[in-house]
Design an enzyme around this catalytic site. Structure first.
Site, mmCIF file in Angstrom:
data_model
loop_
_atom_site.group_PDB
_atom_site.id
_atom_site.type_symbol
_atom_site.label_atom_id
_atom_site.label_comp_id
_atom_site.label_asym_id
_atom_site.label_seq_id
_atom_site.Cartn_x
_atom_site.Cartn_y
_atom_site.Cartn_z
ATOM 1 N N THR A 74 -1.397 5.936 -1.626
ATOM 2 C CA THR A 74 -2.708 6.707 -0.836
ATOM 3 C C THR A 74 -3.627 5.690 -0.931
ATOM 4 O OG1 THR A 74 -2.123 8.888 -1.647
ATOM 5 C CG2 THR A 74 -4.346 8.357 -1.173
ATOM 6 N N ARG A 95 6.851 1.045 2.124
ATOM 7 C CA ARG A 95 8.406 1.243 2.039
ATOM 8 C C ARG A 95 8.741 2.418 2.871
ATOM 9 N NH1 ARG A 95 9.662 2.053 -3.921
ATOM 10 N NH2 ARG A 95 7.479 2.730 -4.088
ATOM 11 N N PHE A 381 -9.843 12.301 -8.928
ATOM 12 C CA PHE A 381 -9.501 13.723 -8.630
ATOM 13 C C PHE A 381 -10.781 14.597 -8.854
ATOM 14 C CE2 PHE A 381 -5.368 11.621 -8.805
ATOM 15 C CZ PHE A 381 -4.620 12.798 -8.807
ATOM 16 N N TRP A 409 -8.684 9.589 -1.127
ATOM 17 C CA TRP A 409 -7.886 10.880 -0.658
ATOM 18 C C TRP A 409 -8.766 11.830 0.011
ATOM 19 C CZ3 TRP A 409 -8.344 15.736 -2.425
ATOM 20 C CH2 TRP A 409 -7.209 16.766 -2.067
#
Length: 555
Positions: A74, A95, A381, A409
């Site tokens: 992220t 990836r 968060f 995010w």
């Protein structure tokens, strides 16, 4: 807040031709896989490298991962978007996700929130078929081995010393140990097993190959087992390296997609970082470097695994010189490293956070061992408190390390501008990047250097099997290869229960294998599994599709 898949499904993507144009690539340079995915032609890859100078390379890594989540992918995506928001020309290189973790417990690997790569469902599921191609090429060689034995065994292969297992891209613990050849007509009965496809040496080879000829040559060097006399037998002796390369001709071409904010994204290759080198392909990284001014890439798990291998293996093989490192940390994960349990992570806990900061400090030291400038990105968060954020910033400032809050995010590129500005300052600083060890060092010396300096081990113990392997590898001419450590990602040590910054521990190397085609030695520690298992309630139970073809439950 919408779920990741809801955000991805409501975002308007640009046609892939338009994304390619941002990189200076035309319609004839790409092979379209629908409207929003494409592969870059191999001729274009060669031309781009010949005509363009490389830009700046930024690696995103993280603290030791926990169930609380760190958000490395992220952050990588968000930073790429933030750099473009600042008017720079940036691309990301990631990836490819494996279906095993996606259907298991970990979920996909396409970022999250408003910092994702899209089309999210395609990328997390079958994408362009690369991993399936790797699996079938790998299993062609496996099938050829048993056929060779049945047809007379001219190479004198010892069935008890065949080390090349089969693969499938799914978590299936029942396949870890199997018996093949049962039945009178089915060949030599012997013990075998399956690995997950992303643990295959063929995957590692694809990610380290420079072109189709290099790919074919590396495939031929795979050691499949040993003769009764103990001599190594290579894939090229079975004469199927050409067929394997033919199966991989399209998989070798890097994939181009985009982020939610239409930043170009190369997603190609996906070796695990706890058992392989954990980085996307050299070709994808080179394409990004030579078509954008700034490339943001990542390496799997914490800096002790992915970043160490990125520096000591990938950069060594590809002659890459990173310009800066972004070290991702979260309040939640650091509190877990400080002793807090998972149920209390939403509560303010400065004591646990302060104790957990030792883990961050060790990873900062690890990055600095490679003489690279870094910035700590605090991935925010919603329950993080101002006091907790302030404590992390204070500790970083005391260590003389740049630190910035990341809100990618929630806010996408806009939430990564603070990190991006720090990165832009760092990449212009002079740095003297160098790998941690010389390949000329002995096998024991290289392993001990990684274990003591990167992990913090007091001592390395080599089992009798490992000592036997070292002797055999040296006799067969493999002593000068770099080391790929197979270790738990859950701790700096080889014991997953040891959180924070363990000290005084002894690391045990139980076995050492050669991946001759990939070009490194794999040192196995602890109970590292090459075939994961599904949890009691796998993520697959939540994934569904309706009559209109809309997928739900994927994350």
């Amino acid at each position: 807040m919408k779920s990741d898949i809801e955000i991805a499904q409501t975002t308007e993507m640009e046609p892939i031709d338009k994304i390619a144009k941002k990189l200076g690539l035309g319609a004839n340079d790409i092979e379209r896989y629908g409207k929003y995915k494409a592969k870059i032609k191999l001729d274009t890859y060669k031309q781009v490298l010949e005509e363009n100078d490389p830009g700046k390379l930024i690696l995103t890594t993280a603290i030791t991962p926990t169930p609380a989540g760190e958000g490395k992918s992220t952050t990588t995506v968000g930073l790429g978007q933030a750099l473009n928001k600042l008017g720079e020309n940036a691309a990301v290189a990631l990836r490819e996700p494996s279906l095993g973790p996606c259907m298991g417990i970990k979920g996909g690997a396409a970022g999250g929130g408003y910092s994702q790569v899209v089309p999210m469902e395609d990328i997390n599921l079958h994408f362009t078929g690369d991993i399936h191609a790797i699996g079938i090429a790998h299993n062609l060689l496996a099938a050829t081995i048993d056929n060779h034995i049945k047809q007379g065994n001219e190479l004198n292969l010892d069935p008890n010393q065949i080390i090349f297992k089969r693969v499938v891209d799914m978590n299936d613990r029942a396949l870890r140990e199997i018996v093949v050849g049962l039945g009178a007509k089915n060949g030599q009965t012997r013990e075998d097993g399956y690995m997950i496809t992303v643990a295959s040496e063929v995957m590692a080879i694809l990610c380290l190959a420079e072109d189709i000829i290099d790919l074919k040559s590396r495939l031929g060097e795979i050691i499949i087992g040993y003769t009764y006399e103990g001599q190594p037998v290579k894939a090229k002796e079975l004469e199927v390296a050409g067929a394997m390369a033919a199966l991989l001709k399209d998989a070798l071409k890097p994939n181009l997609v985009q982020t939610l904010e239409n930043t170009p994204a190369f997603i190609h290759g996906g070796p695990f970082a706890n058992i392989a080198h954990g980085c996307n392909s050299i070709m994808a990284t080179n394409l990004a470097l030579h078509t954008a001014d700034y490339t943001v890439t990542e390496a799997g798990f914490g800096a002790d695994l992915g970043a160490e291998k990125f520096f000591n293996i990938k950069c060594r093989f590809a002659d890459l010189k990173p310009d800066a490192v972004v070290l991702v940390a979260t309040v939640r994960a650091l509190k877990m490293h400080g002793g807090a349990n998972g149920d209390s992570l939403q509560e303010k806990n400065l004591e646990a956070l302060s104790a957990g900061l030792e883990n961050l400090e060790k990873h900062i030291e690890n990055v600095q061992k490679f003489n690279l400038p870094l910035v700590v990105a605090i991935n925010e968060f919603t329950n993080d408190t101002e006091a907790e954020i302030k404590l992390i910033k204070k500790r970083c400032q005391e260590l003389g390390v740049e630190v910035a809050l990341s809100q990618v995010w929630e806010k996408g590129g806009a939430g990564g501008v603070e990190v991006a500005k720090k990165v832009l300052n760092l990449v212009d600083q002079p740095s003297e990047f160098k790998p941690l060890y010389s390949t000329e060092d002995s096998i024991e010396e290289k392993i001990e250097r990684i274990a003591t300096e990167v992990y913090g081990a007091a001592k390395v113990n080599f089992t009798a099997q490992a000592k036997k392997n070292i002797k055999q590898l040296a006799e067969n001419g493999f002593a000068n290869l770099p080391i790929c450590m197979a270790k738990t990602p859950a701790s700096l040590s080889d014991d997953p229960s040891l959180k924070g910054r363990p000290e005084g521990f002894e690391l045990t190397v139980r076995e050492i294998k050669v991946s001759a085609g990939a070009g490194f030695l794999v040192a196995l520690t602890g109970d590292v599994l090459t075939m994961p298992g599904l949890p009691k309630e796998p993520s697959a139970e939540d994934i569904d599709i309706n009559a209109e073809g809309k997928i739900t439950g994927l994350f």
